[in-house]
Design a protein around this motif. Sequence first.
Motif, mmCIF file in Angstrom:
data_model
loop_
_atom_site.group_PDB
_atom_site.id
_atom_site.type_symbol
_atom_site.label_atom_id
_atom_site.label_comp_id
_atom_site.label_asym_id
_atom_site.label_seq_id
_atom_site.Cartn_x
_atom_site.Cartn_y
_atom_site.Cartn_z
ATOM 1 N N ARG A 1 0.872 -1.342 0.153
ATOM 2 C CA ARG A 1 -0.038 -0.054 -0.163
ATOM 3 C C ARG A 1 0.943 1.063 0.012
ATOM 4 N NH1 ARG A 1 -3.185 1.437 5.268
ATOM 5 N NH2 ARG A 1 -0.881 2.253 5.658
ATOM 6 N N LEU B 1 -3.827 -0.490 -3.343
ATOM 7 C CA LEU B 1 -4.650 -1.443 -2.641
ATOM 8 C C LEU B 1 -4.936 -2.949 -3.338
ATOM 9 C CD1 LEU B 1 -7.200 1.306 -1.464
ATOM 10 C CD2 LEU B 1 -4.989 0.307 -0.214
ATOM 11 N N ASN C 1 -9.859 7.801 -6.447
ATOM 12 C CA ASN C 1 -9.473 6.234 -6.466
ATOM 13 C C ASN C 1 -9.689 5.725 -7.668
ATOM 14 O OD1 ASN C 1 -8.418 5.547 -3.609
ATOM 15 N ND2 ASN C 1 -10.391 6.032 -3.201
ATOM 16 N N GLY D 1 -11.434 -0.673 -1.716
ATOM 17 C CA GLY D 1 -10.019 -1.104 -2.446
ATOM 18 C C GLY D 1 -9.859 -2.636 -2.785
#
Length: 373
Positions: A78, A111, A130, A164
């Motif tokens: 991560r 992720l 994201n 994620g």
Amino acid sequence: MGGAAGVVAALLLVAGCSSPEDGEGGDRTASAPPPSSAAPTGSADPGTVRVAGTLTENLKSPWGLAELPGGDLLVSSRDERTVTRVDGRTGRQTPLGEVPGVVPEGEGGLLGLAFRDGWVYAYLTAASDNRIVRMRYGGGAGDRLGAPEPVLTGIPKGFVHNGGRIAFGPDGMLYAGTGETGRTGLAQDRGSLGGKILRMTPEGRPAPGNPFPGSPVYSYGHRNVQGLAWDADGRLWASEFGQNTWDELNLVEPGRNYGWPVVEGAAGRAGYTDPVAQWPTSEASPSGIAYARGAIWMAALRGERLWRIPLSGAERSGDPTAFLKGEYGRLRTVLATAGGTRLWLVTSETDTRGTPGPGDDRILRLEVGPEGS
């Protein structure tokens, strides 16, 4: 499940909070949660799972895990923004490179991972959102990841609750669990990609048959989806962080509303789908899940244990059972091998919230036997 009135009352008091997290679930008070009749923590039957060894260790902030044809593994970091190949027999680590465009912060970074037809798919936190990208990877000795190509962009990002997890379903579609980034209203907004489970083609288009035409949204009303898995009958299950009261395991069906932030846990209210199982937040903070031997296996972060939830069709066939309580610290990801008799289990002590010791973090090899073995 009982306690619906208490759940709703507690939720109404705290639904607007967005303070830094105590544990992985977020926005939690220091007071102990109420006891759960749904998930006793009694001793586990040691015959159903055993730790067969450590495959590899000294991983930094591991998060996503994917299995390659032949049994080797890919693991994401991560915070380091890297993908590493791990030999499924020897544990030897081969760095495949850093993924460009990743901006680690809080719960965001590089992720979930998935692999399909020569592509490595990754869910990552970028500067503005994201997103899901994919990278070519031949899988041979010396191969490195190709440049990332966007699959889906515009998923809301935050310091917390970035979701994620990604996985390919038995229908060949790509699924993603997202979070509401601490902005609770996103979960009920069907026009937002936050607080949802998404379903799309491998190229990122809304999948045929989705409940909301032209949209990748598959289900909504989620706080922070962390685990996705399918059972032997092709049903989708998802683990989800609660706030102060209940963490959840949900059976996910298209178009359903799973309640957040109106309800947390089982409420029995019309229009909202109750979880199949729920836990006090101190016993779970559930992350990855896998299906093996007739049960869902759920890795717990704050709870530092591996939960086994036996299933009979779409229902639980017994109470959840806890394994490995406190033995390996925070548990992030669990992945079933193709044969279904082995689990890979990733610890999460180096993610800034654990207490890392020598060898952390690691991938453990678990052997799974039938119930009562």
